[in-house]
Design a protein around this motif. Structure first.
Motif, PDB file in Angstrom:
ATOM      1  N   ASN A 186       0.840  -1.190   0.000  1.00 22.23           N
ATOM      2  CA  ASN A 186       0.000   0.000   0.000  1.00 22.23           C
ATOM      3  C   ASN A 186       0.876   1.241   0.000  1.00 22.23           C
ATOM      4  O   ASN A 186       1.946   1.254   0.604  1.00 22.23           O
ATOM      5  N   ILE A 187       0.427   2.264  -0.663  1.00 21.25           N
ATOM      6  CA  ILE A 187       1.234   3.478  -0.803  1.00 21.25           C
ATOM      7  C   ILE A 187       1.581   4.094   0.556  1.00 21.25           C
ATOM      8  O   ILE A 187       2.613   4.766   0.693  1.00 21.25           O
ATOM      9  N   PHE A 188       0.764   3.835   1.594  1.00 18.96           N
ATOM     10  CA  PHE A 188       1.071   4.339   2.931  1.00 18.96           C
ATOM     11  C   PHE A 188       2.331   3.686   3.518  1.00 18.96           C
ATOM     12  O   PHE A 188       2.951   4.221   4.426  1.00 18.96           O
ATOM     13  N   ASP A 228      -4.765  14.963   8.198  1.00 20.11           N
ATOM     14  CA  ASP A 228      -5.761  14.047   7.623  1.00 20.11           C
ATOM     15  C   ASP A 228      -5.157  12.862   6.885  1.00 20.11           C
ATOM     16  O   ASP A 228      -5.873  12.092   6.232  1.00 20.11           O
ATOM     17  N   SER A 229      -3.836  12.702   6.968  1.00 19.24           N
ATOM     18  CA  SER A 229      -3.107  11.584   6.340  1.00 19.24           C
ATOM     19  C   SER A 229      -3.144  11.612   4.812  1.00 19.24           C
ATOM     20  O   SER A 229      -2.822  10.619   4.167  1.00 19.24           O
ATOM     21  N   SER A 230      -3.571  12.717   4.238  1.00 14.97           N
ATOM     22  CA  SER A 230      -3.521  12.831   2.779  1.00 14.97           C
ATOM     23  C   SER A 230      -2.069  12.826   2.319  1.00 14.97           C
ATOM     24  O   SER A 230      -1.151  13.175   3.077  1.00 14.97           O
ATOM     25  N   GLU A 284      -8.570   8.070   1.877  1.00 17.15           N
ATOM     26  CA  GLU A 284      -9.434   7.037   1.286  1.00 17.15           C
ATOM     27  C   GLU A 284      -8.894   6.559  -0.054  1.00 17.15           C
ATOM     28  O   GLU A 284      -8.896   5.364  -0.354  1.00 17.15           O
ATOM     29  N   VAL A 285      -8.425   7.488  -0.870  1.00 20.80           N
ATOM     30  CA  VAL A 285      -7.849   7.114  -2.163  1.00 20.80           C
ATOM     31  C   VAL A 285      -6.559   6.328  -1.954  1.00 20.80           C
ATOM     32  O   VAL A 285      -6.347   5.265  -2.552  1.00 20.80           O
ATOM     33  N   ALA A 286      -5.697   6.839  -1.077  1.00 20.66           N
ATOM     34  CA  ALA A 286      -4.400   6.204  -0.848  1.00 20.66           C
ATOM     35  C   ALA A 286      -4.546   4.763  -0.358  1.00 20.66           C
ATOM     36  O   ALA A 286      -3.758   3.884  -0.729  1.00 20.66           O
ATOM     37  N   GLN A 287      -5.554   4.489   0.436  1.00 19.83           N
ATOM     38  CA  GLN A 287      -5.757   3.141   0.987  1.00 19.83           C
ATOM     39  C   GLN A 287      -6.035   2.122  -0.114  1.00 19.83           C
ATOM     40  O   GLN A 287      -5.911   0.912   0.112  1.00 19.83           O
ATOM     41  N   ASN A 288      -6.368   2.584  -1.302  1.00 23.31           N
ATOM     42  CA  ASN A 288      -6.712   1.680  -2.399  1.00 23.31           C
ATOM     43  C   ASN A 288      -5.646   1.592  -3.481  1.00 23.31           C
ATOM     44  O   ASN A 288      -5.852   0.926  -4.493  1.00 23.31           O
TER      45      ASN A 288
END
Length: 217
Positions: free
Chosen positions: A145-147, A191-193, A208-212
């Motif tokens: 995941n990108i995170f 906000d973790s963006s 939300e986008v990053a989680q995918n």
């Protein structure tokens, strides 16, 4: 003969229960396929009678070896048809899911295997999901995941977890596609963006986008 409805249940259990090996509840299945729990229980009993599922009341349902293979072959057909629609008929990746949902129930294994050969044996569908082989086997996705990517590191977008039309259209709108090289620039503590760089431009994506989004490093 496995019916269309039974194939849909097998596929749902397969996705919910780690390829059908882990027992899942009837409520989880009902939510997945948008049906009543009582209808799910009736269908599970039919699957168990055909030796496609293991069902213990109050403990959930998993798939037998026969059931896992049947589910994997439905998924194989779905993903091969998605590749065909995108690569050969110029559909966009947000258009193919509903069509593949219909085509995945074609019974001819000869047709599917020749489709696989015609497409030169693809290993992943247009969304990055692995395609099972004719024996139901596939290699797991080797992406993160990108995170999980360190700030300043670069990876290639190889898989999107959310394959809904709305999400894929969002990616299209923001010119993000599989195969794009992405550099993680910054994470916003509030906000973790994430701020990312791709195709010589910077883009801010929400949590939300990053989680995918998943990258191969």
């Amino acid at each position: 003969m496995i019916t269309l409805s039974e194939e849909n249940y097998l596929k749902a259990i397969y996705h919910l229960g780690k390829q059908g090996t882990v027992a899942v509840s009837t409520n989880a299945i009902a939510e997945k396929i948008q049906s009543k729990a009582s209808s799910v229980t009736d269908m599970i009993k039919k699957l168990a009678d055909k030796n496609l599922a293991n069902y213990i009341k109050y403990q959930g349902v998993s798939l037998t070896k026969k059931g896992r293979l049947a589910a994997a072959l439905v998924i194989r057909k779905h993903r091969l048809w998605e590749v065909f629609l995108v690569n050969k008929l110029d559909f966009s990746w947000d258009e193919v899911h509903e069509i593949a949902e219909q085509l995945e129930h074609i019974k001819s294994l000869k047709l599917v295997n020749q489709l696989d050969a015609f497409l030169e044996y693809p290993t992943h569908d247009p969304h990055g999901d692995p395609i099972p082989d004719k024996d139901g086997n596939y290699s797991p996705i080797k992406s993160v995941n990108i995170f999980e990517v360190e700030i300043g590191k670069v990876g290639v977008l190889s898989f999107v977890k959310n394959a809904t039309d709305a999400f894929l259209k969002y990616l299209n709108k923001n010119k993000l596609a599989l195969g794009d090289t992405i550099k993680v620039i910054e994470q916003e503590p509030f906000d973790s963006s994430l701020t990312i760089e791709t195709n010589n431009r910077k883009l801010v994506i929400s949590k939300e986008v990053a989680q995918n989004l998943y990258l191969t490093l």
